[in-house]
Scaffold this motif. Structure first.
Motif, PDB file in Angstrom:
ATOM      1  N   ARG A  48     -25.999 100.494 -38.754  1.00  0.00           N
ATOM      2  CA  ARG A  48     -25.135 100.510 -39.289  1.00  0.00           C
ATOM      3  C   ARG A  48     -24.221 100.711 -40.455  1.00  0.00           C
ATOM      4  NH1 ARG A  48     -25.573  94.396 -38.050  1.00  0.00           N
ATOM      5  NH2 ARG A  48     -27.745  95.280 -38.792  1.00  0.00           N
TER       6      ARG A  48
ATOM      7  N   ARG B 233     -17.085  99.919 -41.292  1.00  0.00           N
ATOM      8  CA  ARG B 233     -16.875  98.835 -40.545  1.00  0.00           C
ATOM      9  C   ARG B 233     -15.943  98.910 -39.635  1.00  0.00           C
ATOM     10  NH1 ARG B 233     -19.654  93.311 -41.588  1.00  0.00           N
ATOM     11  NH2 ARG B 233     -19.165  91.739 -40.469  1.00  0.00           N
TER      12      ARG B 233
ATOM     13  N   TRP C 205     -20.002  97.985 -34.169  1.00  0.00           N
ATOM     14  CA  TRP C 205     -20.320  96.841 -34.596  1.00  0.00           C
ATOM     15  C   TRP C 205     -21.138  95.510 -34.287  1.00  0.00           C
ATOM     16  CZ3 TRP C 205     -21.554  98.077 -39.522  1.00  0.00           C
ATOM     17  CH2 TRP C 205     -21.953  97.006 -40.917  1.00  0.00           C
TER      18      TRP C 205
END
Length: 188
Positions: free
Chosen positions: A39, A95, A104
Motif C-alpha cells: 500500500r 491512495r 486499498w
C-alpha cells in the motif's frame, strides 16, 4: 493528475539532472515499499557508471554480475538519486487511485489478493515510467545516447528480467538478458 503521471514526471526530472559525460550505462529503478507493505510503494531512481562496474569487477564472481546485479550497484544505483511515490503528492495520488480501483484496505481488513494486485499495478506504473523515459527522448537528451533502465525489486529478484524486458527496447538489454533464465525480450 494521475499517479502514473506523477511518477513519469518525477522520473523525467530526476534523469534530466543526471551528470553528463559521467559514463552512465544504466538508469536504475529500485522498486520498493515502506515495510514491504504494497500500500506504500516507492521508486528509487538512480544510475550506475562504467567506473562503478570496473570497481565491482574486483569483488563480483563474473563480469555480468559486476555490471548488472543490483548487489554490486553503487549508492546512486541502489538507493537512487531520488525516491518518488512516498512524497506527499505521490502518496495521496496513489491512495486515491488504489481506492478507486478497489485495491486499498485498512490495517484491520483482510487484504485477500489485493496485496498482489497492488504490487503488479506498481510494477506497471514503473515499467510505463521507464518506457516514457525512452519514448520521450529524455535519456538520450541527458546522456547523449540510449541506455537501458534496469527495474528491480530486491524482495522479488525473479521479477527483474521480466520488468526490465518490458520497459526497454530489446537492443538495449541484450547483454543484460544473457543471464535471464527465460531469454524472452518482451518489447520491440
Amino acid at each position: 493528475m494521475a499517479f502514473q503521471e506523477h511518477i513519469e514526471r518525477a522520473a523525467d526530472e530526476v534523469v534530466a539532472a543526471f551528470p553528463v559525460d559521467s559514463g552512465i550505462y544504466a538508469v536504475t529503478f529500485r522498486i520498493d515499499s515502506v515495510d514491504q507493505d504494497p500500500r506504500f510503494p516507492y521508486l528509487a531512481i538512480g544510475y550506475t557508471t562504467e567506473a562503478d562496474a570496473a570497481t565491482a569487477q574486483h569483488t563480483a564472481s563474473d563480469a555480468w554480475e559486476a555490471r548488472w546485479s543490483y548487489a554490486y550497484f553503487p549508492k546512486t544505483g541502489l538507493d537512487g538519486v531520488k525516491t518518488v511515490g512516498r512524497d506527499q503528492d505521490g502518496a495521496e495520488l496513489h491512495r486515491l487511485e488504489a481506492e478507486s480501483r478497489g485495491l486499498w484496505y485498512e490495517d484491520d481488513d483482510e487484504p485477500d489478493d489485493r496485496d498482489g494486485m497492488l504490487v503488479e499495478w506498481f510494477y506497471e506504473v514503473c515499467v510505463a515510467a521507464a518506457r516514457h523515459l525512452h519514448d520521450s527522448g529524455r535519456i538520450v537528451q541527458t546522456l547523449g545516447r540510449p541506455v537501458p533502465v534496469i527495474l528491480y525489486d530486491m524482495f522479488d529478484p525473479d521479477a527483474m528480467f521480466r520488468l526490465t524486458s518490458q520497459a526497454n527496447p530489446a537492443e538495449l538489454i541484450t547483454e543484460f538478458l544473457t543471464e535471464d533464465p527465460d531469454q524472452t525480450p518482451q518489447r520491440p
